[in-house]
Write a protein that holds these residues in place. Structure first.
Motif, PDB file in Angstrom:
ATOM      1  N   TYR A  81       3.815  -9.162  59.691  1.00 20.86           N
ATOM      2  CA  TYR A  81       2.925  -9.224  58.909  1.00 20.86           C
ATOM      3  C   TYR A  81       3.621  -9.404  57.414  1.00 20.86           C
ATOM      4  O   TYR A  81       4.628  -8.968  57.093  1.00 20.86           O
ATOM      5  CB  TYR A  81       2.364  -7.749  58.796  1.00 20.86           C
ATOM      6  CG  TYR A  81       1.588  -7.572  57.515  1.00 20.86           C
ATOM      7  CD1 TYR A  81       0.323  -7.947  57.662  1.00 20.86           C
ATOM      8  CD2 TYR A  81       2.009  -6.661  56.777  1.00 20.86           C
ATOM      9  CE1 TYR A  81      -0.662  -7.920  56.653  1.00 20.86           C
ATOM     10  CE2 TYR A  81       1.240  -6.504  55.508  1.00 20.86           C
ATOM     11  CZ  TYR A  81      -0.208  -6.710  55.410  1.00 20.86           C
ATOM     12  OH  TYR A  81      -1.175  -6.821  54.306  1.00 20.86           O
ATOM     13  N   ARG A  82       3.204 -10.222  56.752  1.00 20.21           N
ATOM     14  CA  ARG A  82       3.583 -10.688  55.476  1.00 20.21           C
ATOM     15  C   ARG A  82       2.407 -10.514  54.392  1.00 20.21           C
ATOM     16  O   ARG A  82       1.778 -11.081  54.035  1.00 20.21           O
ATOM     17  CB  ARG A  82       3.960 -12.061  55.407  1.00 20.21           C
ATOM     18  CG  ARG A  82       5.277 -12.481  56.283  1.00 20.21           C
ATOM     19  CD  ARG A  82       5.393 -14.002  56.203  1.00 20.21           C
ATOM     20  NE  ARG A  82       6.654 -14.222  57.061  1.00 20.21           N
ATOM     21  CZ  ARG A  82       6.562 -14.512  58.323  1.00 20.21           C
ATOM     22  NH1 ARG A  82       5.656 -14.354  59.044  1.00 20.21           N
ATOM     23  NH2 ARG A  82       7.460 -14.917  59.135  1.00 20.21           N
ATOM     24  N   SER A  83       2.756  -9.260  53.596  1.00 23.46           N
ATOM     25  CA  SER A  83       1.694  -8.758  52.541  1.00 23.46           C
ATOM     26  C   SER A  83       1.980  -9.512  51.307  1.00 23.46           C
ATOM     27  O   SER A  83       3.386 -10.076  51.028  1.00 23.46           O
ATOM     28  CB  SER A  83       1.841  -7.324  52.584  1.00 23.46           C
ATOM     29  OG  SER A  83       3.030  -6.742  51.800  1.00 23.46           O
ATOM     30  N   TYR A  84       1.156  -9.686  50.330  1.00 23.38           N
ATOM     31  CA  TYR A  84       1.182  -9.922  49.162  1.00 23.38           C
ATOM     32  C   TYR A  84       2.175  -9.103  48.358  1.00 23.38           C
ATOM     33  O   TYR A  84       1.992  -7.899  48.432  1.00 23.38           O
ATOM     34  CB  TYR A  84      -0.134 -10.247  48.478  1.00 23.38           C
ATOM     35  CG  TYR A  84       0.077 -10.592  46.933  1.00 23.38           C
ATOM     36  CD1 TYR A  84       0.630 -11.856  46.683  1.00 23.38           C
ATOM     37  CD2 TYR A  84      -0.249  -9.711  46.054  1.00 23.38           C
ATOM     38  CE1 TYR A  84       0.447 -12.308  45.233  1.00 23.38           C
ATOM     39  CE2 TYR A  84      -0.110 -10.137  44.675  1.00 23.38           C
ATOM     40  CZ  TYR A  84       0.146 -11.371  44.274  1.00 23.38           C
ATOM     41  OH  TYR A  84       0.281 -11.646  43.146  1.00 23.38           O
ATOM     42  N   ARG A  85       3.369  -9.733  47.768  1.00 24.10           N
ATOM     43  CA  ARG A  85       4.415  -8.519  47.097  1.00 24.10           C
ATOM     44  C   ARG A  85       4.173  -8.657  45.729  1.00 24.10           C
ATOM     45  O   ARG A  85       4.882  -7.813  45.119  1.00 24.10           O
ATOM     46  CB  ARG A  85       5.730  -9.336  47.451  1.00 24.10           C
ATOM     47  CG  ARG A  85       6.144  -9.591  48.882  1.00 24.10           C
ATOM     48  CD  ARG A  85       7.657  -9.830  48.875  1.00 24.10           C
ATOM     49  NE  ARG A  85       7.997  -9.943  50.397  1.00 24.10           N
ATOM     50  CZ  ARG A  85       8.362  -9.076  51.270  1.00 24.10           C
ATOM     51  NH1 ARG A  85       8.637  -7.757  50.702  1.00 24.10           N
ATOM     52  NH2 ARG A  85       8.521  -9.239  52.458  1.00 24.10           N
ATOM     53  N   GLY A  86       2.990  -9.016  45.063  1.00 18.46           N
ATOM     54  CA  GLY A  86       2.972  -9.060  43.625  1.00 18.46           C
ATOM     55  C   GLY A  86       2.032  -7.692  43.383  1.00 18.46           C
ATOM     56  O   GLY A  86       1.824  -6.790  44.477  1.00 18.46           O
ATOM     57  N   GLN A  87       1.879  -7.442  42.210  1.00 19.63           N
ATOM     58  CA  GLN A  87       1.180  -6.236  41.983  1.00 19.63           C
ATOM     59  C   GLN A  87      -0.268  -6.404  42.113  1.00 19.63           C
ATOM     60  O   GLN A  87      -1.102  -7.171  41.794  1.00 19.63           O
ATOM     61  CB  GLN A  87       1.313  -5.945  40.229  1.00 19.63           C
ATOM     62  CG  GLN A  87       1.036  -4.494  39.878  1.00 19.63           C
ATOM     63  CD  GLN A  87       1.541  -4.415  38.463  1.00 19.63           C
ATOM     64  OE1 GLN A  87       2.450  -5.017  38.105  1.00 19.63           O
ATOM     65  NE2 GLN A  87       0.720  -3.723  37.912  1.00 19.63           N
ATOM     66  N   VAL A  88      -0.650  -5.214  43.205  1.00 22.67           N
ATOM     67  CA  VAL A  88      -2.219  -5.299  43.344  1.00 22.67           C
ATOM     68  C   VAL A  88      -2.626  -3.960  42.957  1.00 22.67           C
ATOM     69  O   VAL A  88      -2.347  -2.876  43.262  1.00 22.67           O
ATOM     70  CB  VAL A  88      -2.300  -5.312  44.996  1.00 22.67           C
ATOM     71  CG1 VAL A  88      -3.702  -5.357  45.491  1.00 22.67           C
ATOM     72  CG2 VAL A  88      -1.529  -6.495  45.301  1.00 22.67           C
ATOM     73  N   GLY A  89      -4.059  -4.105  42.290  1.00 24.65           N
ATOM     74  CA  GLY A  89      -4.996  -2.947  42.180  1.00 24.65           C
ATOM     75  C   GLY A  89      -4.213  -2.257  40.707  1.00 24.65           C
ATOM     76  O   GLY A  89      -3.378  -2.912  39.951  1.00 24.65           O
ATOM     77  N   LYS A  90      -4.670  -1.022  40.395  1.00 20.11           N
ATOM     78  CA  LYS A  90      -4.190  -0.473  39.185  1.00 20.11           C
ATOM     79  C   LYS A  90      -2.973   0.398  39.506  1.00 20.11           C
ATOM     80  O   LYS A  90      -3.209   0.890  40.300  1.00 20.11           O
ATOM     81  CB  LYS A  90      -5.568   0.240  38.768  1.00 20.11           C
ATOM     82  CG  LYS A  90      -6.662  -0.433  38.204  1.00 20.11           C
ATOM     83  CD  LYS A  90      -7.885   0.284  37.723  1.00 20.11           C
ATOM     84  CE  LYS A  90      -8.889  -0.587  37.638  1.00 20.11           C
ATOM     85  NZ  LYS A  90     -10.168   0.418  37.131  1.00 20.11           N
ATOM     86  N   VAL A  91      -2.090   0.449  38.486  1.00 20.28           N
ATOM     87  CA  VAL A  91      -1.243   1.549  38.461  1.00 20.28           C
ATOM     88  C   VAL A  91      -1.445   2.816  37.952  1.00 20.28           C
ATOM     89  O   VAL A  91      -2.050   2.848  36.895  1.00 20.28           O
ATOM     90  CB  VAL A  91       0.225   0.774  37.899  1.00 20.28           C
ATOM     91  CG1 VAL A  91       1.347   1.998  37.954  1.00 20.28           C
ATOM     92  CG2 VAL A  91       0.554  -0.382  38.569  1.00 20.28           C
ATOM     93  N   ALA A  92      -1.477   3.894  38.727  1.00 15.66           N
ATOM     94  CA  ALA A  92      -1.812   5.481  38.364  1.00 15.66           C
ATOM     95  C   ALA A  92      -0.901   5.696  37.160  1.00 15.66           C
ATOM     96  O   ALA A  92       0.266   5.368  37.238  1.00 15.66           O
ATOM     97  CB  ALA A  92      -1.895   6.253  39.341  1.00 15.66           C
TER      98      ALA A  92
END
Length: 136
Positions: A81-92
């Motif tokens: 599995y290779r997930s997207y390594r960038g920033q996803v969604g909002k940072v709390a």
């Protein structure tokens, strides 16, 4: 021949074909040997390359057909599995500011999401921890 509805020449052609020796007997033995050497991990492509390395010139489609007729099927590896390594969604927002102590129960709760890969499926675990006594 009249019962089967085929021409006389066709009948005798197939009788002659059945009595003919196997054209690929040596290749079949080599394919089975290579397949067993590598514990069933080699498919027709790698077996073809290994046959070429051993000096046997044979087409990959022939190897594929022979393996299918012999019932040899390679083990398929699970794909990573290779997930997207960038920033996803909002940072709390950082509300705790690394102060992980609490003076009373239910004052500060923390959690984290862990992803597991089991049998080709993704499973998630998200435990919630009370920082007062560190119980789940």
């Amino acid at each position: 021949m009249k019962v089967a509805g085929i021409a006389r020449s066709t009948y005798y052609y197939w009788i002659k074909q059945l009595n003919r020796p196997d054209k690929y007997a040596e290749e079949k033995e080599l394919i089975k040997q290579i397949f067993e050497e590598h514990q069933g991990r080699y498919g027709y492509r790698r077996i073809t390359m290994e046959l070429h390395n051993r000096g046997v010139k044979i087409n990959h489609k022939t190897v594929q057909r022979l393996m299918k007729n012999m019932g040899l099927k390679s083990l398929v590896r699970m794909k990573k599995y290779r997930s997207y390594r960038g920033q996803v969604g909002k940072v709390a927002p950082n509300i705790l500011e690394r102060d992980f102590t609490a003076s009373k129960p239910n004052e500060k709760w923390v959690t984290d999401v862990t992803e597991f890969h089991l049998l080709g499926e993704k499973l998630y675990l998200s435990p919630i921890l009370d920082l007062y006594n560190e119980k789940l």
